[in-house]
Design a protein around this motif. Structure first.
Motif, short mmCIF file in Angstrom:
data_model
loop_
_atom_site.label_atom_id
_atom_site.label_comp_id
_atom_site.label_asym_id
_atom_site.label_seq_id
_atom_site.Cartn_x
_atom_site.Cartn_y
_atom_site.Cartn_z
N PRO A 112 11.29 8.44 9.43
CA PRO A 112 10.77 9.45 8.65
C PRO A 112 10.58 8.09 7.87
CG PRO A 112 13.17 9.23 9.48
CD PRO A 112 12.63 8.19 9.95
N CYS A 113 9.25 8.29 7.11
CA CYS A 113 9.55 8.03 5.33
C CYS A 113 10.05 7.75 4.66
CB CYS A 113 8.63 8.13 5.28
SG CYS A 113 7.70 8.03 3.38
N PRO A 114 11.12 6.32 3.82
CA PRO A 114 12.20 6.51 3.09
C PRO A 114 11.94 6.47 1.92
CG PRO A 114 11.45 4.33 4.04
CD PRO A 114 10.18 5.12 3.83
N ARG A 115 10.55 7.18 1.73
CA ARG A 115 10.66 8.46 0.24
C ARG A 115 10.46 10.19 0.45
NH1 ARG A 115 6.76 4.84 -2.35
NH2 ARG A 115 4.87 6.17 -0.97
N CYS A 116 9.88 9.87 1.46
CA CYS A 116 9.39 11.95 1.38
C CYS A 116 9.91 12.40 2.65
CB CYS A 116 7.98 11.74 1.27
SG CYS A 116 6.93 11.68 3.14
N GLY A 117 9.99 12.03 3.78
CA GLY A 117 10.89 11.91 4.80
C GLY A 117 9.62 11.99 6.06
N TYR A 173 1.76 2.80 7.88
CA TYR A 173 1.34 4.71 6.66
C TYR A 173 1.91 6.10 6.74
CZ TYR A 173 -1.94 6.90 9.60
OH TYR A 173 -2.61 7.91 10.12
N CYS A 174 2.83 6.09 5.78
CA CYS A 174 2.95 7.86 5.30
C CYS A 174 1.36 8.38 5.28
CB CYS A 174 3.76 7.75 4.41
SG CYS A 174 4.56 9.50 3.64
N PRO A 175 1.37 9.64 6.13
CA PRO A 175 0.36 10.10 6.49
C PRO A 175 0.68 11.23 5.10
CG PRO A 175 1.86 10.48 7.69
CD PRO A 175 1.89 9.63 7.77
N GLU A 176 1.64 11.78 4.85
CA GLU A 176 2.06 12.45 3.51
C GLU A 176 1.68 12.14 2.35
OE1 GLU A 176 2.32 15.49 3.49
OE2 GLU A 176 3.15 15.71 1.31
N GLU A 177 1.95 11.25 2.09
CA GLU A 177 1.58 9.71 0.71
C GLU A 177 0.31 9.07 0.34
OE1 GLU A 177 5.74 9.67 -1.84
OE2 GLU A 177 5.48 8.74 0.47
N GLN A 178 0.06 8.75 2.21
CA GLN A 178 -1.40 7.39 1.33
C GLN A 178 -2.62 8.36 2.40
OE1 GLN A 178 2.01 4.57 3.47
NE2 GLN A 178 -0.04 3.14 2.72
N LEU A 235 0.96 -1.28 -0.05
CA LEU A 235 0.14 -0.57 0.11
C LEU A 235 0.83 1.29 -0.13
CD1 LEU A 235 -3.03 -1.02 2.37
CD2 LEU A 235 -3.45 -0.82 -0.35
N TRP A 236 2.10 0.91 0.70
CA TRP A 236 2.97 2.79 0.68
C TRP A 236 3.63 2.34 -0.65
CZ3 TRP A 236 8.25 2.41 -0.23
CH2 TRP A 236 8.95 3.96 0.16
N GLU A 237 3.88 1.68 -0.99
CA GLU A 237 4.76 1.22 -2.59
C GLU A 237 3.73 2.62 -3.77
OE1 GLU A 237 7.49 0.94 -2.79
OE2 GLU A 237 7.09 0.31 -6.05
ZN ZN Z 1 6.17 9.11 2.35
#
Ligand code: ZN
Length: 281
Positions: free
Chosen positions: A240-245, A260-265, A179-181
């Motif tokens: 930190p999210c490995p993609r956006c921090g 989950y990453c709130p910023e991206e998901q 789901l993160w991907e």
């Molecule tokens: Zn992220």
């Protein structure tokens, strides 16, 4: 918690190590582990191990026209040892002793005894209800149109992708990674996804194949008890999210959690703790 990539590498390593080995004896110290009684485990004596394969999250050990179908549940492990288990090893559930002194051992850790095995005719494995009920395997991924139909259900993606009858092989760890991907919330519903989102989710299944590739490179012939999983997001709350921090968040359920990453998901939203909201009801 073994899922498709972990069971796949287990089956591959055991297959390479066991082909041609002959069974000296077989027993089940786990009182409730065997779900079949006829034929008895002794029927394996003298048989040659022909193949170890995987179906969904289950290893299948084939010995001529009989096969052991094994469900590891959350805490079971299937491993080959050079020496026999001590009778004091309380984790032992099924022991297949080989003439060359090695031992294939189904063990289970923790207090709950949930792992199970069935001894079946090899040609009946795929018809066993635990196998027949499985949906298409998540890896290699089914074609996009098939996948789109599978997930077109009004259920949250987190349980939907783990529901083995719809699509098989994904559990609580890899669902978070997928789901993160795909940059999708675990609480989106399958039937609410746009075609573009379905495509993203389908493409994200490659993380399962990537994990298998990673294990091929890092796991020795002799499987360790614990396979370090190459997870980026599951159980990484606070990091930190490995993609956006952005700081990775978690939603806790009674027996599991989703990260989950709130910023991206979730469009920047931090989701409520389900345990807490249940208590407050
Ligand atoms: Zn992220």
């Amino acid at each position: 918690m073994p899922e498709l990539p972990e069971v796949e590498i287990t089956a591959r390593r055991l297959d390479a190590a066991l082909r041609g080995a002959r069974v000296e004896s077989a027993l089940a110290p786990g009182m409730n582990v065997m779900k079949t009684f006829e034929p008895p485990l002794e029927a394996l004596v003298g048989r040659e191990l022909a193949r170890v394969r995987r179906v969904g999250k289950m290893p299948v050990v084939e010995l001529g026209d009989l096969a052991l179908l094994i469900h590891l549940m959350s805490a079971g492990r299937l491993r080959l040892f050079d020496k026999r288990a001590s009778p004091k090893d309380r984790a032992s559930r099924v022991l297949v002793r080989l003439e060359d002194g090695r031992e294939l051992r189904l063990r289970e850790f923790g207090t709950k005894q949930r792992a199970w095995a069935k001894l079946l005719p090899t040609d009946a494995v795929d018809d066993d209800e635990s196998v027949a009920r499985l949906g298409p395997q998540a890896w290699p991924a089914p074609p996009l149109d098939v996948f789109a139909r599978l997930i077109d259900l009004p259920r949250h993606l987190h349980p939907l992708l783990r529901h083995q009858a719809d699509i098989s092989g994904i559990g609580r760890s890899w669902v978070d990674e997928i789901l993160w991907e795909a940059k999708l919330s675990p609480f989106r519903k399958g039937s609410e996804l746009t075609p573009e989102e379905v495509e993203r989710l389908h493409a994200a299944l490659h993380v399962l194949g990537d994990a298998i590739d990673h294990y091929e490179e890092t796991i020795p012939e002799q499987l360790p008890d614990k396979v370090p999983m190459p997870l980026k997001i599951h159980k990484r709350e606070g990091q930190p999210c490995p993609r956006c921090g952005t700081t990775i968040e978690a939603v806790y359920f009674s027996e599991h959690q989703t990260n989950y990453c709130p910023e991206e998901q979730t469009g920047g939203r931090v989701l409520k703790d389900r345990r807490l909201s249940r208590l407050l009801k």
